[in-house]
Write an enzyme that holds these catalytic residues in place. Structure first.
Site, short mmCIF file in Angstrom:
data_model
loop_
_atom_site.label_atom_id
_atom_site.label_comp_id
_atom_site.label_asym_id
_atom_site.label_seq_id
_atom_site.Cartn_x
_atom_site.Cartn_y
_atom_site.Cartn_z
CG ASN A 1 -1.69 1.24 1.43
OD1 ASN A 1 -1.80 2.05 0.50
ND2 ASN A 1 -2.26 1.42 2.61
CD1 TRP A 2 3.26 0.91 -2.90
CD2 TRP A 2 3.38 2.09 -4.81
NE1 TRP A 2 3.89 0.13 -3.84
CE2 TRP A 2 3.97 0.82 -5.02
CE3 TRP A 2 3.34 2.99 -5.87
CZ2 TRP A 2 4.53 0.46 -6.25
CZ3 TRP A 2 3.88 2.63 -7.09
CH2 TRP A 2 4.48 1.38 -7.28
CE LYS A 3 0.13 3.46 4.76
NZ LYS A 3 0.17 3.62 6.19
CG HIS B 1 -5.74 1.71 5.34
ND1 HIS B 1 -5.28 2.67 6.21
CD2 HIS B 1 -4.69 0.86 5.12
CE1 HIS B 1 -4.01 2.43 6.49
NE2 HIS B 1 -3.63 1.34 5.84
CD GLU C 1 -2.77 5.52 6.82
OE1 GLU C 1 -2.82 5.58 5.58
OE2 GLU C 1 -1.76 5.12 7.43
CD GLU D 1 -3.33 -2.75 7.37
OE1 GLU D 1 -2.25 -2.98 6.84
OE2 GLU D 1 -3.98 -1.71 7.16
N GLY E 1 2.43 2.27 10.71
CA GLY E 1 3.32 3.42 10.53
C GLY E 1 3.99 3.87 11.82
CB SER F 1 5.51 -1.58 11.87
OG SER F 1 4.97 -0.29 12.09
N GLY G 1 2.91 -1.21 4.26
CA GLY G 1 2.88 0.22 3.95
C GLY G 1 4.28 0.73 3.63
N GLY G 2 4.92 1.35 4.61
CA GLY G 2 6.22 2.00 4.41
C GLY G 2 7.24 1.15 3.65
#
Ligand code: PEP
Length: 255
Positions: free
Chosen positions: A9-11, A93, A95, A166, A172, A211, A232-233
């Site tokens: 997930n590149w956001k 998600h 976010e 998640e 994150g 993470s 993610g990251g």
């Protein structure tokens, strides 16, 4: 559907050139992977990146409209995503739930749209730190599954779903759920799917997100009910993402 999945997930990250290089590097590494690999780049790049994905790399959107086509300025429908070659859509998600006020009802409407367009919903569930500390985490996840999944999809459609657990406190933050915490929740989710939909629970991918890095991926993925990850990251760095895919592949090959 392959039960073993690693999705990135590149956001709201990457410029267009960076997105193209990242896609090329990941596509090159996915030809012979055991895991189904999926990338979820920013929406404006999806159509162009589809050309670079090749047969083995699947393309996901990070969001879609809760409605059909119509007067909804700024929204893109699930069908529009399908039309440009997207196969999966991340829904719910944390976010989106936290920053954009998406309720269980909005998540349910989006899951319906994704499914109606013939795409795979990647349904995200997970508790906040407060909910975990008060011992409510399983009830929270159960409510999210009930409202965003069971109330919306019949058994035929449910077979297309990927679930991502998640924990919000791990996204994150650099703080990861322990392998034991992840396995406990994944087993709980699989048992819930079993009660709701029967045997298909054994084939449903249940991914861990929060993470995940090359250093902790192997331990998390070695849990029997952790079928891979939503990353993610670490998915923004091709070498790290490929190393996470390899960690999942290693576990699959060994079993
Ligand atoms: C995510 O946002 O889905 C996620 C898991 O992020 P990170 O890996 O950066 O915690």
């Amino acid at each position: 559907m392959n039960r073993n999945v690693v999705a990135g997930n590149w956001k709201s990250n990457t410029g267009f050139n960076e997105a193209k290089s990242l896609t090329r590097a990941i596509a090159e590494a996915t030809g012979d992977t055991e895991s189904q690999v999926i990338i979820a780049p920013p929406a404006p790049y999806l159509a162009a990146l589809k050309e670079l994905c090749g047969a083995a790399l699947a393309l996901a959107a990070q969001n879609c409209s809760a409605y059909d086509m119509g007067a909804y300025t700024g929204e893109h429908t699930a069908q529009m995503l399908a039309d440009v070659g997207v196969s999966h859509v991340i829904v719910g998600h944390s976010e989106r739930r936290q920053l954009y006020g998406e309720t269980d009802e909005v998540v349910a409407a989006k899951v319906h749209q994704v499914s109606a367009a013939g795409l795979h919903p990647i349904i995200c569930v997970g508790e906040s730190l407060e909910e975990r500390e008060s011992g409510e985490h399983m009830n929270v996840v159960k409510r999210q599954l009930q409202k965003g999944f069971f109330d919306v999809l019949d058994a035929a459609k449910a077979a297309d779903v990927i679930i991502a657990y998640e924990p919000v406190w791990a996204i994150g933050t650099g703080r990861t759920a322990s392998a034991t915490q992840a396995q406990e929740m994944h087993l709980f989710i699989r048992q819930w799917v079993h009660e709701a939909y029967g045997q298909m629970a054994d084939r449903m991918p249940i991914l861990y997100g929060g993470s995940v890095k090359p250093e902790n991926a192997e331990e998390l993925f070695s849990q029997p009910d952790v079928d891979g990850g939503l990353i993610g990251g670490a998915s923004l760095n091709a070498a790290d993402f490929i190393s996470i895919i390899k960690a999942n592949d290693k576990w699959i090959t060994a079993n």
